[in-house]
Design a protein around this motif. Sequence first.
Motif, PDB file in Angstrom:
ATOM      1  N   GLY A  26      -1.568 -11.933  -1.572  1.00 34.70           N
ATOM      2  CA  GLY A  26      -2.840 -11.838  -0.865  1.00 34.70           C
ATOM      3  C   GLY A  26      -3.914 -12.758  -1.398  1.00 34.70           C
ATOM      4  O   GLY A  26      -4.608 -13.424  -0.633  1.00 34.70           O
ATOM      5  N   ALA A  27      -4.068 -12.821  -2.722  1.00 35.66           N
ATOM      6  CA  ALA A  27      -5.105 -13.667  -3.310  1.00 35.66           C
ATOM      7  C   ALA A  27      -4.852 -15.136  -2.980  1.00 35.66           C
ATOM      8  O   ALA A  27      -5.783 -15.878  -2.660  1.00 35.66           O
ATOM      9  N   ARG A  30      -5.837 -15.753   0.653  1.00 37.93           N
ATOM     10  CA  ARG A  30      -7.307 -15.793   0.794  1.00 37.93           C
ATOM     11  C   ARG A  30      -7.872 -17.117   0.277  1.00 37.93           C
ATOM     12  O   ARG A  30      -8.747 -17.710   0.899  1.00 37.93           O
ATOM     13  N   GLU A  31      -7.366 -17.587  -0.866  1.00 34.21           N
ATOM     14  CA  GLU A  31      -7.839 -18.856  -1.425  1.00 34.21           C
ATOM     15  C   GLU A  31      -7.501 -20.018  -0.496  1.00 34.21           C
ATOM     16  O   GLU A  31      -8.294 -20.936  -0.328  1.00 34.21           O
ATOM     17  N   LYS A  34     -10.024 -19.912   2.288  1.00 38.51           N
ATOM     18  CA  LYS A  34     -11.342 -20.355   1.802  1.00 38.51           C
ATOM     19  C   LYS A  34     -11.383 -21.867   1.662  1.00 38.51           C
ATOM     20  O   LYS A  34     -12.380 -22.500   2.000  1.00 38.51           O
ATOM     21  N   ASP A  39     -11.598 -17.820   7.949  1.00 40.21           N
ATOM     22  CA  ASP A  39     -11.438 -16.388   7.724  1.00 40.21           C
ATOM     23  C   ASP A  39     -10.109 -16.011   8.345  1.00 40.21           C
ATOM     24  O   ASP A  39     -10.025 -15.784   9.544  1.00 40.21           O
ATOM     25  N   ARG A  41      -8.194 -13.341   7.900  1.00 45.07           N
ATOM     26  CA  ARG A  41      -7.998 -11.925   8.208  1.00 45.07           C
ATOM     27  C   ARG A  41      -6.510 -11.587   8.294  1.00 45.07           C
ATOM     28  O   ARG A  41      -6.042 -11.028   9.265  1.00 45.07           O
ATOM     29  N   SER A  42      -5.750 -11.988   7.325  1.00 41.94           N
ATOM     30  CA  SER A  42      -4.300 -11.816   7.327  1.00 41.94           C
ATOM     31  C   SER A  42      -3.911 -10.497   6.673  1.00 41.94           C
ATOM     32  O   SER A  42      -4.480 -10.105   5.672  1.00 41.94           O
TER      33      SER A  42
END
Length: 97
Positions: A26-27, A30-31, A34, A39, A41-42
């Motif tokens: 997940g991290a 998100r990176e 970014k 965004d 939204r996964s």
Amino acid sequence: MKFRSAVEKDGAARVVLISVEAEADGARIREFGKGLGLDLRSYRAPKGGLADRVDLSYRLPRTFVVGKGGVVLGEKQGSQDWNDPAVAAGVRALLAR
């Protein structure tokens, strides 16, 4: 992402990305988003609800059009050209049913 913005802006639908990676990824996802200014939204490896109604095995990418109550209205396998007006029209037609 342009398609998602257009669909969500006019209130026709909500676009949700689902990945089958492990929760631990997940991290990194998100990176990645970014870094692109997105965004994403996964959601990763979902369980229950819609995930129980569709086969989330590794036949990717796939697109599901889901209506009210979690009813799967349509499914496409393989990548889609989200800039093609015909693709957008097809999704909107399914949602209008």
